[in-house]
Structures are given as C-alpha cells and as structure tokens.
Design a protein around this motif. Sequence first.
Motif, short mmCIF file in Angstrom:
data_model
loop_
_atom_site.label_atom_id
_atom_site.label_comp_id
_atom_site.label_asym_id
_atom_site.label_seq_id
_atom_site.Cartn_x
_atom_site.Cartn_y
_atom_site.Cartn_z
N ASP A 142 0.88 -1.12 0.34
CA ASP A 142 -0.05 0.00 0.08
C ASP A 142 0.95 1.09 -0.06
O ASP A 142 1.21 1.76 0.98
CB ASP A 142 -1.03 -0.07 1.24
N ASP A 171 0.11 4.28 -0.96
CA ASP A 171 -0.39 5.45 -0.48
C ASP A 171 -0.17 5.54 1.04
O ASP A 171 0.27 6.60 1.60
CB ASP A 171 -2.02 5.30 -0.66
N GLY A 225 -9.43 -3.35 6.94
CA GLY A 225 -8.22 -3.43 6.14
C GLY A 225 -7.33 -4.42 6.61
O GLY A 225 -7.70 -5.14 7.55
N LEU A 240 -9.07 3.90 7.35
CA LEU A 240 -9.79 3.28 6.32
C LEU A 240 -11.20 3.11 7.27
O LEU A 240 -11.24 2.63 8.14
CB LEU A 240 -9.26 1.98 6.03
N ARG A 269 -13.57 1.48 4.65
CA ARG A 269 -14.25 0.60 3.71
C ARG A 269 -14.06 -0.80 4.50
O ARG A 269 -12.98 -1.19 4.78
CB ARG A 269 -13.36 0.67 2.53
N VAL A 324 -13.18 -4.53 -2.44
CA VAL A 324 -12.72 -3.38 -3.32
C VAL A 324 -13.46 -3.35 -4.75
O VAL A 324 -13.55 -4.67 -5.20
CB VAL A 324 -11.42 -3.06 -3.17
N VAL A 346 -11.71 -2.49 -8.50
CA VAL A 346 -10.63 -1.76 -9.19
C VAL A 346 -10.68 -1.78 -10.54
O VAL A 346 -11.45 -2.79 -11.14
CB VAL A 346 -9.33 -2.69 -8.91
N HIS A 359 -4.68 1.56 -8.66
CA HIS A 359 -5.57 0.90 -7.89
C HIS A 359 -4.92 -0.48 -7.20
O HIS A 359 -5.55 -1.18 -6.53
CB HIS A 359 -6.65 0.49 -8.94
N ASP A 384 -2.87 -0.55 -5.17
CA ASP A 384 -2.67 -0.27 -3.37
C ASP A 384 -3.84 -0.76 -2.83
O ASP A 384 -3.82 -1.31 -1.67
CB ASP A 384 -2.33 0.99 -3.36
N ARG A 385 -4.98 -0.59 -3.51
CA ARG A 385 -6.13 -0.97 -2.82
C ARG A 385 -6.40 -2.58 -2.32
O ARG A 385 -6.84 -2.88 -1.52
CB ARG A 385 -7.61 -0.53 -3.61
N GLN A 437 -5.40 -3.93 1.05
CA GLN A 437 -5.93 -3.70 2.32
C GLN A 437 -7.37 -4.62 2.23
O GLN A 437 -8.19 -4.64 2.86
CB GLN A 437 -6.63 -2.25 2.55
#
Lengths: 192, 282
Positions: B34, B36, B108, B164, B166, B170, B172, B263, B265-266, B269
């Motif tokens: 990740d 980010d 995550g 996070l 979420r 996810v 993507v 995407h 990186d998503r 998690q």
Amino acid sequence: MNILPCGDRAVLIECDTLHEAQTWFAALREHAEVVLGARTVLVRGDLRASRELIDRTDPSASPVDTGHVVEISVTYDGADLAEVADLTGLTADGVVEAHTGTAWTVAFGGFAPGFAYLVGGDPRLHVPRRSSPRTRVPAGSVGLAGEFSGVYPRESPGGWQLIGRTTLRMWDVDREPPALLVAGTTVRFVAR
Amino acid sequence: MTFIVERAGIGSSLQDRGRPGSGHLGVGPSGAFDRDALRQVNALLGNAPGDAAVETYGDLTLLAGAPHVIAVTGGVGTVTIDGRSVPHGRAVPIAAGQRLAIGLATTGMRVYLGVSGGFAARAELGSLSSDTLSGLGPPPLAVGQSVMTGAGRAIPALDDIPPLIRTGGVDVDVVLGPRDDWFTDESVRRLLDTAWTLSAASDRIGLRLDGPALERSVVVELPSEPVVRGGIQVTPAGQPVVFGPDHPVTGGYPVIAVVVDSHTDRLAQVRPGDSVRLHRRT
C-alpha cells in the motif's frame, strides 16, 4: 511484431522468435526500462512515449551477444535425470553429453534474481516442465524446461526437470553485476 | 536510535519504495504493497516520501530504545503505547522504555508503522525492502532484533490521516490483455462480472481470487514473458492470481488483464473472504 497492452504503465512487444525479441531488447535497453521474455519485451513507461520509441527504433541495429563466456561445473545427479533420459530417449550419460556438448546463451532473466534462461543447447534436450512443481528446489540445481536450461540461484519452488547441481553462486549482491549470468553471456556446462 | 522487537507480528517487514528498474536482473519491484499508506505515514513524520516503514498485519510489539515520534497508517486495529490508545494517522511521541503494541487490523489488512527519520537497515540494490520471493533485503522482523532508525526530523503540523472505513471488498479497474485472447469470450465476461473472493492463500507475491474457473481457448504452453504488479495471471486450474509487489519478473501462465497501477494499492487492504470486483478500463 505486435504491441500488446499490459496495464496502464507498460506495453508488451510480441515477436515471432526469441532472437527477434533479443534484438528489440538490445535496441531499447539504453532508452527505456525493458524486460526480456522468451518471445516478448516489456517496455515500461508512458504508453504513448513507448509506442513512439518503438516506432522509431530499428531492432536490427544492435548486437545481442556480449562476448562474455562463463563455465559452470556440474555434478550430474539430479532427481529427474532418469526421467529426462526416458523423455528424450537418451541414456543418463547421453543427457550429460548433450548438456555439456554445446554452448548455451543467456537469453533473459526472470523467475528469481540471478536466474537465467539459457538457450541454444542440444535440441534433443527439449522436455516439458514437471506436471507438478516441487515446493522446494535446492540452490544450485541445474534444470531443463522446454528449450531452456537454467540454474536455481537460491532455494525456491520450481517446476523444471532437475539433472544436476553446481556450487557456483549465481547471485551475489556484493558483486557487480550481482547476477553471474546476464543477457548475451555464453555458458558452457562441464561435468565433474 | 532503535526499537527492540518483542513480538515479531505477522508478515512484518521493512518496506520502502522498492527496486523499480531492475527487472533485467531478474529482480522484481517489491516495496510497500500500500504505497499510499507509506506516503501518508512518512508525510505525518516529516520524512522523505520513500523512507522505510514497517509493513505488518499486526500482533507486533516494539520496545523503544530511545525517544521517537511514530505514526500508524493503512489498516486499522488497536494500537497502544504502554496500554494507552494511539490514534490512527497521527504523529505521536514514544519515550525510551515504552512499549508500542500493534494489534491485528480489523479494518483493512496491512498496517504501516513509521518513525521520524525512517527505519534503517542494509540496503540491497538501493532498497531495504524485504522481497519475500527473491530474499533480497533484510529478513522479516524477528523477536529480539534491534531495528535501527534514522535521525529524527521536524514533525510537520498536519491533520490526522483518516482511518480506512471501507469494509467488505474493493472495486478496481483493469486493462484487458496482454493475453485476454487466450481465453474464451465467456471467461473474459466472467472475469469482469464475478464478485471474486480473496483467498487466504494470498501474500505479497500474489493475491489468489476464488470464483468460477476461467477457461482457455488457446491451450499451448505460454513462452515465459515479463509480468507487472497488478497483472492477473490465470493458473492451469483457471484461478486468477493478481501479482503483488514481490511478483516474479517473468511468468509462465497467460495474463488475462492488468489492474491499473494506482488501484493496485487498494488490493493491499482486502481481507480474505472479502470481494474484489474488476471493471474494464479501455
């Protein structure tokens, strides 16, 4: 030659032969981040810039052979030596003779740091990968798969047919370059 | 300037921005899954964006050997200093002799622990990321180990990085190819229409997606070809595997589509059992 999409940060040049891919790799490596495969060359970077670079490149202009020769001493007692003999119709000694009898060339790296795909060997040695990969192949194992031979630089899973082992270090991060075998190197296997 | 590892946690390793550009040596990119979260934790601490942090699933306890300023981003779980709760996404001081405990993430998956000055270790090929496939970089964190840090920096006055929120999967974007034409049209549709489930057999090398098998229309063996982070390789059994940061440089199975870089990186998690939906970007 085709240009195939590979996400939003790279394209893949697809060639008819390994040699054609090697010429593209040699022509592009000064100008872009490129990775060579068996029939393909990955070009990383902005997609439009990569396509323009490919458009204006003449792949036949760069030599692929570095002129460098490495000798690899091998103990031929691999777990799959008998199976390779069966598959090829050779005796175990015949497999060793075929493997040591012709020079190989490093086509490209991959799979693991220091792992080199060697080509140009005796065509009688073309064998399929094992149907079920081993979870643990010892470092230094010498294997065959398809048209390739290679040496495992470290212990890892692997599906190649193992015919022998070497004590040479294929990868040493304190060496420059760390990989013993880089694209264009000539390799001779020697039985001991 | 150190921490002593008292509990090593699960999947705990140092990660920076990895080793891009070494594919021709057979070396994959590695680096934070990740990215980010790595950028965020370094921003909170006044570090350079690519300074090394600890990437972990949690269950990690570190004893501070000196005063430090730390921050935690990425996955959200219980984080304490000597039992006192530490807010997510905020730079906080820790005194010498205090214990930092990071529990398992409950929202995550991957937690990033940064320290002002960054973590320090011997770099290999310009990076101190642990590459779980190639073995490059320092080994994963181990009990009793001292982890060194760089000289602390001035801490910027920043708002907290929000945690996070979420859960449950996810979405993507993917670009089809390079080998989508090796699969039946029905299988390409299935790739995009299925709510895939992340398998527990996932790691930094690849994320395995459970769902209906994808079928090939071209069944010859693929000559090994270069692959990228986010590439979706399909195993002989028809299972998609999305390559993570420690992916091999070349692969032997066809890549049906590639997750767009930003995407990927998503995917760091997503929790096992959660859904992953793939949307076509043309």
